[in-house]
Scaffold this active site. Structure first.
Site, PDB file in Angstrom:
ATOM      1  CG  ASP A 174     -10.155 -11.839   0.819  1.00  0.00           C
ATOM      2  OD1 ASP A 174     -11.297 -12.320   0.937  1.00  0.00           O
ATOM      3  OD2 ASP A 174      -9.315 -12.276   0.009  1.00  0.00           O
ATOM      4  CG  ASP A 209      -7.452 -15.824  -1.913  1.00  0.00           C
ATOM      5  OD1 ASP A 209      -7.849 -14.646  -1.901  1.00  0.00           O
ATOM      6  OD2 ASP A 209      -7.652 -16.610  -0.966  1.00  0.00           O
ATOM      7  CB  THR A 238      -6.673 -10.551  -2.175  1.00  0.00           C
ATOM      8  OG1 THR A 238      -6.712 -11.896  -1.724  1.00  0.00           O
ATOM      9  CG2 THR A 238      -5.264 -10.268  -2.671  1.00  0.00           C
ATOM     10  CB  SER A 241      -8.316 -16.067   2.321  1.00  0.00           C
ATOM     11  OG  SER A 241      -8.849 -15.163   1.385  1.00  0.00           O
ATOM     12  CG  ASP A 294       8.805  11.236  -5.648  1.00  0.00           C
ATOM     13  OD1 ASP A 294       7.964  10.685  -4.901  1.00  0.00           O
ATOM     14  OD2 ASP A 294       8.878  12.469  -5.791  1.00  0.00           O
ATOM     15  NE  ARG A 307      -3.784   2.014   2.556  1.00  0.00           N
ATOM     16  CZ  ARG A 307      -3.946   2.727   3.667  1.00  0.00           C
ATOM     17  NH1 ARG A 307      -3.279   2.398   4.767  1.00  0.00           N
ATOM     18  NH2 ARG A 307      -4.772   3.747   3.678  1.00  0.00           N
ATOM     19  CG  HIS A 360      -1.002   5.404  -0.110  1.00  0.00           C
ATOM     20  ND1 HIS A 360      -1.505   5.703   1.133  1.00  0.00           N
ATOM     21  CD2 HIS A 360      -1.967   4.680  -0.737  1.00  0.00           C
ATOM     22  CE1 HIS A 360      -2.725   5.174   1.253  1.00  0.00           C
ATOM     23  NE2 HIS A 360      -3.011   4.542   0.143  1.00  0.00           N
TER      24      HIS A 360
HETATM   25  C1  HEM Z   1      -8.843   1.852  -5.726  1.00  0.00           C
HETATM   26  C2  HEM Z   1      -8.710   2.717  -4.766  1.00  0.00           C
HETATM   27  C3  HEM Z   1      -8.267   2.352  -3.390  1.00  0.00           C
HETATM   28  C4  HEM Z   1      -8.805   2.791  -2.223  1.00  0.00           C
HETATM   29  C5  HEM Z   1      -9.967   3.757  -2.086  1.00  0.00           C
HETATM   30  C6  HEM Z   1      -8.090   2.164  -1.150  1.00  0.00           C
HETATM   31  C7  HEM Z   1      -8.332   2.394   0.188  1.00  0.00           C
HETATM   32  C8  HEM Z   1      -7.772   1.662   1.221  1.00  0.00           C
HETATM   33  C9  HEM Z   1      -8.099   1.822   2.620  1.00  0.00           C
HETATM   34  C10 HEM Z   1      -9.055   2.860   3.188  1.00  0.00           C
HETATM   35  C11 HEM Z   1      -7.409   0.885   3.301  1.00  0.00           C
HETATM   36  C12 HEM Z   1      -7.483   0.617   4.816  1.00  0.00           C
HETATM   37  C13 HEM Z   1      -6.631   1.562   5.595  1.00  0.00           C
HETATM   38  C14 HEM Z   1      -6.845   1.386   7.079  1.00  0.00           C
HETATM   39  O1  HEM Z   1      -7.931   1.731   7.547  1.00  0.00           O
HETATM   40  O2  HEM Z   1      -5.928   0.909   7.773  1.00  0.00           O
HETATM   41  C15 HEM Z   1      -6.642   0.134   2.359  1.00  0.00           C
HETATM   42  C16 HEM Z   1      -5.818  -0.909   2.669  1.00  0.00           C
HETATM   43  C17 HEM Z   1      -4.985  -1.514   1.775  1.00  0.00           C
HETATM   44  N1  HEM Z   1      -4.823  -1.178   0.447  1.00  0.00           N
HETATM   45 FE1  HEM Z   1      -6.013   0.045  -0.622  1.00  0.00          FE
HETATM   46  N2  HEM Z   1      -7.131   1.352  -1.670  1.00  0.00           N
HETATM   47  C18 HEM Z   1      -7.196   1.443  -3.034  1.00  0.00           C
HETATM   48  C19 HEM Z   1      -6.334   0.826  -3.930  1.00  0.00           C
HETATM   49  C20 HEM Z   1      -5.245   0.091  -3.559  1.00  0.00           C
HETATM   50  C21 HEM Z   1      -4.167  -0.294  -4.444  1.00  0.00           C
HETATM   51  C22 HEM Z   1      -4.046   0.140  -5.895  1.00  0.00           C
HETATM   52  C23 HEM Z   1      -3.305  -1.048  -3.708  1.00  0.00           C
HETATM   53  C24 HEM Z   1      -2.003  -1.685  -4.109  1.00  0.00           C
HETATM   54  C25 HEM Z   1      -1.687  -2.006  -5.341  1.00  0.00           C
HETATM   55  C26 HEM Z   1      -3.859  -1.158  -2.379  1.00  0.00           C
HETATM   56  C27 HEM Z   1      -3.341  -1.908  -1.357  1.00  0.00           C
HETATM   57  C28 HEM Z   1      -3.867  -1.972  -0.087  1.00  0.00           C
HETATM   58  C29 HEM Z   1      -3.423  -2.929   0.908  1.00  0.00           C
HETATM   59  C30 HEM Z   1      -2.425  -4.052   0.684  1.00  0.00           C
HETATM   60  C31 HEM Z   1      -4.115  -2.619   2.084  1.00  0.00           C
HETATM   61  C32 HEM Z   1      -3.964  -3.314   3.454  1.00  0.00           C
HETATM   62  C33 HEM Z   1      -2.972  -2.502   4.277  1.00  0.00           C
HETATM   63  C34 HEM Z   1      -2.638  -3.108   5.635  1.00  0.00           C
HETATM   64  O3  HEM Z   1      -2.927  -4.273   5.876  1.00  0.00           O
HETATM   65  O4  HEM Z   1      -2.044  -2.383   6.454  1.00  0.00           O
HETATM   66  N3  HEM Z   1      -5.009  -0.427  -2.313  1.00  0.00           N
HETATM   67  N4  HEM Z   1      -6.867   0.634   1.100  1.00  0.00           N
END
Ligand code: HEM
Length: 327
Positions: A245, A253, A193, A248, A73, A61, A65
């Site tokens: 998810d 997956d 996932t 899992s 960068d 993530r 970001h």
């Molecule tokens: C499509 C728009 C996206 C939105 C609106 C979004 C939003 C979020 C939010 C709100 C969280 C939870 C944060 C928290 O409350 O701790 C999250 C977690 C996460 N996002 Fe996204 N996300 C998006 C796309 C992506 C993309 C493109 C990736 C990576 C290629 C990604 C990877 C992750 C991962 C791996 C987590 C889990 C983080 C953790 O376990 O600490 N997300 N995302």
């Protein structure tokens, strides 16, 4: 006339020459300047990720970001050093990122091996990939040669990182701004996932969707009831975490996409993928194909994301410490 044509030809050759010398990312960029760089990263990840497998998700993530704000960068890593410049790190979407110390540790190993050679931006990209692979997820190519930025602004993170309340139009716009299409949107969202979310990222869907104490009708009511009873007990809970998810959340997956079709995507942005016929059909195609197909397609989109607006050649710098620009 002949002189003019001759001049035109020379000008054209010059343009072609300038184009070909423009630096680009390349596989194994450090093979002569720091031959063990990629091995050092991979060894450290393999040795330590099993103590904290949740880091794979948060660093994946972090890479996303980083790339969405001023390109990949490492601007997301910079600390705020003066009150009149709040950096990306303190913007709301980044407050839940972790793993900065992990990146710092890898950087210190690389500085010991090859001082001032390997960028923090490449470290984030490599660690994200190696950590996902080490926890059983897909492999993707990480061409290197990114350089580190010197500017980081909190407001730019807010403007470019999609919030979980995004609808389809918003997601399409924010991804298109980065040169990513709807297929990339569906594939990269598949990163959900793995990992967790804080209740505060979606509790409006459970408790106050339109401001009158209501629930989001797009969220499966049984799932919502469960979340309210067992996890997110109030609108203001900002400490409890939930598996994105369920069942899992540590395994890369296809079940994230299965949940989407059952109206169990956790964020509005997840469920928005089923509100457009093009993205819905991508979701269905992924579910009909084998896991290996998702992995291969995810890998293509990750490589594309990792190339967003990169600084190469002589732009930017190679930071000595990932959290501060060089003095
Ligand atoms: C499509 C728009 C996206 C939105 C609106 C979004 C939003 C979020 C939010 C709100 C969280 C939870 C944060 C928290 O409350 O701790 C999250 C977690 C996460 N996002 Fe996204 N996300 C998006 C796309 C992506 C993309 C493109 C990736 C990576 C290629 C990604 C990877 C992750 C991962 C791996 C987590 C889990 C983080 C953790 O376990 O600490 N997300 N995302």
């Amino acid at each position: 006339m002949r002189g003019f044509r001759h001049f035109g030809m020379m000008f054209f050759c010059l343009l072609v020459f300038m184009g070909s010398t423009e630096a680009q990312l390349q596989m194994g960029f450090y093979s002569s300047s720091c031959p063990n760089a990629e091995r050092i990263v991979q060894d450290y990840v393999n040795r330590h990720i099993h103590n904290a497998p949740s880091l794979a998700a948060t660093i994946l993530r972090m890479h996303f970001h980083d790339c969405f704000v001023r390109g990949c960068d490492a601007s997301v890593l910079l600390n705020t050093t003066s009150s009149n410049n709040q950096t990306e790190k303190v913007a709301t979407p980044n407050l839940t990122l972790r793993g900065f110390d992990f990146i710092d540790k890898v950087k210190s190993l690389l500085e010991a091996a090859c001082p001032a050679v390997v960028s923090c931006a490449d470290i984030v990209a490599l660690v994200a990939r190696d950590a996902v692979v080490a926890t059983g997820g897909p492999f993707w190519r990480v061409p290197t040669g990114r350089r580190d930025g010197t500017i980081s602004r909190s407001s730019e993170a807010l403007n470019n990182i999609p919030p979980p309340t995004s609808n389809f139009t918003n997601l399409q716009r924010l991804f298109a701004n980065q040169g990513l299409d709807l297929k990339d949107l569906v594939l990269l969202s598949g990163a959900h996932t793995i990992g967790i979310s804080h209740c505060s990222s979606f509790s409006n869907r459970l408790y106050n969707f339109t401001g009158v104490g209501d629930q989001d009708p797009a969220l499966d009511s049984e799932y919502a009831a469960n979340l309210k009873a067992r996890k997110c007990r109030s609108l203001n809970d900002n400490t409890t975490i939930v598996e994105m998810d369920p069942g899992s959340f540590r395994t890369f997956d296809l079940s994230y996409y299965r949940h989407l079709l059952k109206r169990r995507g956790l964020f509005q942005s997840d469920s928005a993928l089923t509100t457009n016929s093009t993205t819905l059909s991508f979701v269905n195609q992924l579910l009909q194909g084998p896991l290996q197909n998702f992995f291969a397609e995810f890998a293509n989109s990750m490589e594309k994301m990792g190339r967003i607006n990169v600084k190469t050649g002589t732009t930017g710098e190679i930071r000595k410490h990932c959290a501060v620009v060089n003095s």
